[in-house]
Design a protein around this motif. Structure first.
Motif, mmCIF file in Angstrom:
data_model
loop_
_atom_site.group_PDB
_atom_site.id
_atom_site.type_symbol
_atom_site.label_atom_id
_atom_site.label_comp_id
_atom_site.label_asym_id
_atom_site.label_seq_id
_atom_site.Cartn_x
_atom_site.Cartn_y
_atom_site.Cartn_z
ATOM 1 N N ASP A 31 0.835 -1.201 0.000
ATOM 2 C CA ASP A 31 0.000 0.000 0.000
ATOM 3 C C ASP A 31 0.872 1.255 0.000
ATOM 4 O O ASP A 31 0.557 2.255 -0.652
ATOM 5 N N GLU A 90 3.248 6.686 -5.076
ATOM 6 C CA GLU A 90 2.990 7.108 -6.468
ATOM 7 C C GLU A 90 1.910 8.182 -6.511
ATOM 8 O O GLU A 90 2.012 9.158 -7.253
ATOM 9 N N GLN A 112 2.060 2.085 -3.473
ATOM 10 C CA GLN A 112 0.984 2.697 -4.264
ATOM 11 C C GLN A 112 0.740 4.149 -3.811
ATOM 12 O O GLN A 112 0.603 5.068 -4.621
#
Ligand SMILES: O=C(O)CCC(=O)C(=O)O
Length: 284
Positions: A98, A104, A101
């Motif tokens: 997580d 990003e 992600q």
């Protein structure tokens, strides 16, 4: 730069808070600040100007876009899981995945890594240490997460970081404690959207040793903290781009409930020295 002490005038008077407010441009004038807070010689600092207004507008447009993935939380939503959400799971892959992600998403929102910027601005405060997240098997912890507070949400009831260490030492913090000196650690957050009503940080004139909240369940933020109405405290309502870094590990604090039309968005987490003392670790 302003004031070194603030009267605990909100709800009474006892010991003044030792707190300074200064611009990120003057960070080099406050070289020992992190160690002073870690060793309880200072309660906290407000550092203005971590992000610029146009950078914040760009990031908020991205974070508040309904298409941006978010995790539900009692006060609204998170972008980037909290380490505490690992619970009793024996491995932290879900958290580390997580984190990758979320990093990003942060980079796309700001156009740069918000942690790198924060680290650049406050590096002088850290007494020559590197500023970085801890790593597990070459994968970084999330250095800071985006916290989005819904209008009218209940805020965060009174809490103190050392109690979460005690709650998580055999679960979510099992790996962290092998690399980071998590005790009397720091809490930090940068405000991106300041609520018009409510959402102030109240820092209490009450230390971990004076009240360990025993039997005082947290239950995912549903704690009843009405007994704190008698505890003197100081309220902080920093503006967009301002950092609050304080002794949240050892000093009780809370985020007040938000007004019915007010949103609050922050980027934040916790910080403490690595066990070898060379790095100031940031995690969320
Ligand atoms: O405003 C926030 O992000 C919450 C800060 C806080 O209560 C903490 O870090 O313990």
């Amino acid at each position: 730069m302003s004031s070194t002490t603030i009267d605990a005038s909100t709800t009474g008077e006892r010991r003044p808070l030792r707190w300074e407010t200064f611009s990120a441009r003057d960070a080099h004038l406050h070289e020992g600040a992190v160690d002073e807070v870690l060793t309880r010689r200072r309660d906290g600092v407000t550092v203005t100007g971590i992000y610029e207004p146009e950078e914040i507008d760009r990031a908020l447009a991205h974070f508040e876009d309904p298409r941006t993935p978010k995790l539900d939380h009692t006060f609204g939503a998170l972008i980037g899981m909290s380490l505490g959400m690992v619970g009793e799971e024996p491995d932290r892959s879900r958290y580390l995945d997580d984190t990758a992600q979320a990093m990003e998403i942060y980079e796309e929102a700001f156009g740069f890594d918000p942690f790198e910027r924060l680290a650049d601005r406050i590096r002088p405060l850290a007494g020559g240490r590197d500023l970085a997240p801890p790593y597990e098997d070459g994968r970084p912890y999330n250095a800071g997460q985006i916290r989005m507070w819904d209008p009218g949400s209940g805020g965060l009831p009174a809490h103190v970081g050392n109690e979460f260490r005690a709650l998580m030492e055999h679960g979510a913090m099992r790996h962290l404690l092998t690399v980071t000196a998590v005790k009397d650690h720091l809490s930090y957050f940068v405000v991106l959207r300041r609520p018009e009503v409510g959402g102030a940080l109240t820092v209490y004139d009450l230390l971990w040793e004076e009240d360990q909240g025993i039997g005082d369940v947290w239950e995912n933020g549903a704690r009843k903290d009405s007994r704190f109405s008698d505890v003197p405290g100081v309220q902080f309502t920093p503006g967009p781009g301002d950092l609050i870094l304080f002794g949240g590990g050892w000093r009780w604090h809370r985020v007040d409930p938000l007004g019915p039309a007010s949103r609050r968005v922050t980027y934040g987490g916790f910080a403490a020295p690595s066990l070898d003392g060379r790095t100031l670790h940031f995690w969320a």
